[in-house]
Write a protein that holds these residues in place. Sequence first.
Motif, PDB file in Angstrom:
ATOM      1  N   LEU A 226       0.835  -1.403   0.132  1.00 53.71           N
ATOM      2  CA  LEU A 226       0.249  -0.343  -0.125  1.00 53.71           C
ATOM      3  C   LEU A 226       1.023   1.087   0.431  1.00 53.71           C
ATOM      4  CD1 LEU A 226      -3.098  -0.478   2.918  1.00 53.71           C
ATOM      5  CD2 LEU A 226      -2.902  -0.580   0.128  1.00 53.71           C
ATOM      6  N   ALA A 227       1.456   1.306   1.029  1.00 48.91           N
ATOM      7  CA  ALA A 227       3.166   1.899   1.319  1.00 48.91           C
ATOM      8  C   ALA A 227       3.034   2.414  -0.387  1.00 48.91           C
ATOM      9  CB  ALA A 227       3.746   2.264   1.883  1.00 48.91           C
ATOM     10  N   TRP A 228       3.718   1.775  -1.448  1.00 50.35           N
ATOM     11  CA  TRP A 228       4.628   2.730  -2.195  1.00 50.35           C
ATOM     12  C   TRP A 228       4.202   2.457  -4.198  1.00 50.35           C
ATOM     13  CZ3 TRP A 228       8.332   5.464  -1.854  1.00 50.35           C
ATOM     14  CH2 TRP A 228       8.683   5.607  -0.522  1.00 50.35           C
ATOM     15  N   ASN A 229       2.676   1.703  -3.378  1.00 50.34           N
ATOM     16  CA  ASN A 229       2.073   1.672  -4.892  1.00 50.34           C
ATOM     17  C   ASN A 229       0.619   2.506  -4.657  1.00 50.34           C
ATOM     18  OD1 ASN A 229       3.169  -0.781  -6.519  1.00 50.34           O
ATOM     19  ND2 ASN A 229       2.452  -1.941  -5.014  1.00 50.34           N
TER      20      ASN A 229
ATOM     21  N   LEU B  66       1.496   8.265  -3.214  1.00 52.52           N
ATOM     22  CA  LEU B  66       0.909   9.043  -4.755  1.00 52.52           C
ATOM     23  C   LEU B  66       0.311  10.096  -4.140  1.00 52.52           C
ATOM     24  CD1 LEU B  66      -1.064   6.045  -7.366  1.00 52.52           C
ATOM     25  CD2 LEU B  66       1.325   7.738  -7.135  1.00 52.52           C
ATOM     26  N   TRP B  67      -0.157  10.230  -2.580  1.00 53.00           N
ATOM     27  CA  TRP B  67      -0.445  11.613  -2.037  1.00 53.00           C
ATOM     28  C   TRP B  67       1.000  11.961  -1.355  1.00 53.00           C
ATOM     29  CZ3 TRP B  67      -3.640   7.063  -3.560  1.00 53.00           C
ATOM     30  CH2 TRP B  67      -5.086   7.246  -3.809  1.00 53.00           C
ATOM     31  N   SER B  68       1.433  11.156  -0.208  1.00 50.68           N
ATOM     32  CA  SER B  68       2.584  11.264   0.732  1.00 50.68           C
ATOM     33  C   SER B  68       3.078  10.415   0.568  1.00 50.68           C
ATOM     34  CB  SER B  68       1.677  11.688   1.983  1.00 50.68           C
ATOM     35  OG  SER B  68       2.457  11.955   2.720  1.00 50.68           O
ATOM     36  N   THR B  69       4.480  11.096   0.213  1.00 56.42           N
ATOM     37  CA  THR B  69       5.968  10.409   0.615  1.00 56.42           C
ATOM     38  C   THR B  69       6.110  10.120   2.108  1.00 56.42           C
ATOM     39  OG1 THR B  69       6.470  10.827  -1.749  1.00 56.42           O
ATOM     40  CG2 THR B  69       8.730  10.118  -0.558  1.00 56.42           C
ATOM     41  N   THR B  70       5.989  11.502   2.095  1.00 58.45           N
ATOM     42  CA  THR B  70       5.935  11.257   4.288  1.00 58.45           C
ATOM     43  C   THR B  70       5.421   9.336   4.969  1.00 58.45           C
ATOM     44  OG1 THR B  70       6.826  13.399   3.772  1.00 58.45           O
ATOM     45  CG2 THR B  70       6.369  12.375   6.299  1.00 58.45           C
ATOM     46  N   ALA B  71       4.466   9.317   4.445  1.00 60.08           N
ATOM     47  CA  ALA B  71       3.032   8.699   4.471  1.00 60.08           C
ATOM     48  C   ALA B  71       3.802   7.037   4.635  1.00 60.08           C
ATOM     49  CB  ALA B  71       1.663   8.771   4.348  1.00 60.08           C
ATOM     50  N   ALA B  72       4.282   7.042   3.399  1.00 61.21           N
ATOM     51  CA  ALA B  72       4.589   5.783   2.605  1.00 61.21           C
ATOM     52  C   ALA B  72       6.157   5.762   3.521  1.00 61.21           C
ATOM     53  CB  ALA B  72       4.859   6.715   1.015  1.00 61.21           C
ATOM     54  N   VAL B  73       7.125   6.379   3.794  1.00 63.49           N
ATOM     55  CA  VAL B  73       7.790   6.310   4.110  1.00 63.49           C
ATOM     56  C   VAL B  73       7.772   5.739   5.697  1.00 63.49           C
ATOM     57  CG1 VAL B  73      10.495   6.858   5.354  1.00 63.49           C
ATOM     58  CG2 VAL B  73       9.425   7.965   3.073  1.00 63.49           C
ATOM     59  N   ALA B  74       6.503   6.402   6.494  1.00 65.38           N
ATOM     60  CA  ALA B  74       6.108   6.595   8.064  1.00 65.38           C
ATOM     61  C   ALA B  74       5.631   4.623   7.826  1.00 65.38           C
ATOM     62  CB  ALA B  74       5.284   7.154   8.598  1.00 65.38           C
ATOM     63  N   MET B  75       4.725   4.268   6.625  1.00 68.87           N
ATOM     64  CA  MET B  75       4.407   3.288   6.630  1.00 68.87           C
ATOM     65  C   MET B  75       5.414   1.641   6.570  1.00 68.87           C
ATOM     66  SD  MET B  75       0.981   3.830   4.063  1.00 68.87           S
ATOM     67  CE  MET B  75       0.230   2.169   4.278  1.00 68.87           C
ATOM     68  N   SER B  76       6.679   2.095   6.463  1.00 69.34           N
ATOM     69  CA  SER B  76       7.592   1.509   5.426  1.00 69.34           C
ATOM     70  C   SER B  76       8.491   0.641   6.318  1.00 69.34           C
ATOM     71  CB  SER B  76       8.087   1.128   4.404  1.00 69.34           C
ATOM     72  OG  SER B  76       7.509   1.917   3.276  1.00 69.34           O
ATOM     73  N   ALA B  77       8.992   2.482   7.548  1.00 72.11           N
ATOM     74  CA  ALA B  77       8.832   2.131   8.685  1.00 72.11           C
ATOM     75  C   ALA B  77       8.541   1.121   9.862  1.00 72.11           C
ATOM     76  CB  ALA B  77       9.615   3.585   9.688  1.00 72.11           C
ATOM     77  N   VAL B  78       7.511   1.213  10.173  1.00 69.28           N
ATOM     78  CA  VAL B  78       6.618   1.044  10.674  1.00 69.28           C
ATOM     79  C   VAL B  78       6.493  -1.056  10.255  1.00 69.28           C
ATOM     80  CG1 VAL B  78       4.060  -0.237  11.473  1.00 69.28           C
ATOM     81  CG2 VAL B  78       5.082   2.252  11.293  1.00 69.28           C
TER      82      VAL B  78
END
Length: 77
Positions: free
Chosen positions: A40-43, A47-59
Motif C-alpha cells: 500500500l505504501a509504495w503503490n 501518490l499522495w504523501s511520500t512522508t506517509a509512505a516512508v512512515a508506513m515502510s518504517a512500521v
Amino acid sequence: MRRYQHVAADGVRRPQSERLRRRQRWYFALMGVCLLLILLAWNLVRLWSTTAAVAMSAVAAVIPPVAVIVANWGEDR
C-alpha cells in the motif's frame, strides 16, 4: 522469578501441535500485515504523501522482528 505454564482446566498442557499452529497463525498474520503495508505504501499512498509512505515502510520494517518474537514466545520452557 519463575514463570508459570498455562494449563488447561484439567491441568494438562495443550498439545505441541496446537501451540505450533497458534504461533504460525500469529506469525503469518503479522507478516501479512507487513506485506500489505509495504504494498500500500509504495503503490498507493506515495501518490499522495511520500512522508506517509516512508512512515508506513518504517512500521513495516519493525514488524518482522516482532513477528519472530511473538511466534517463539514461551516455547523455551
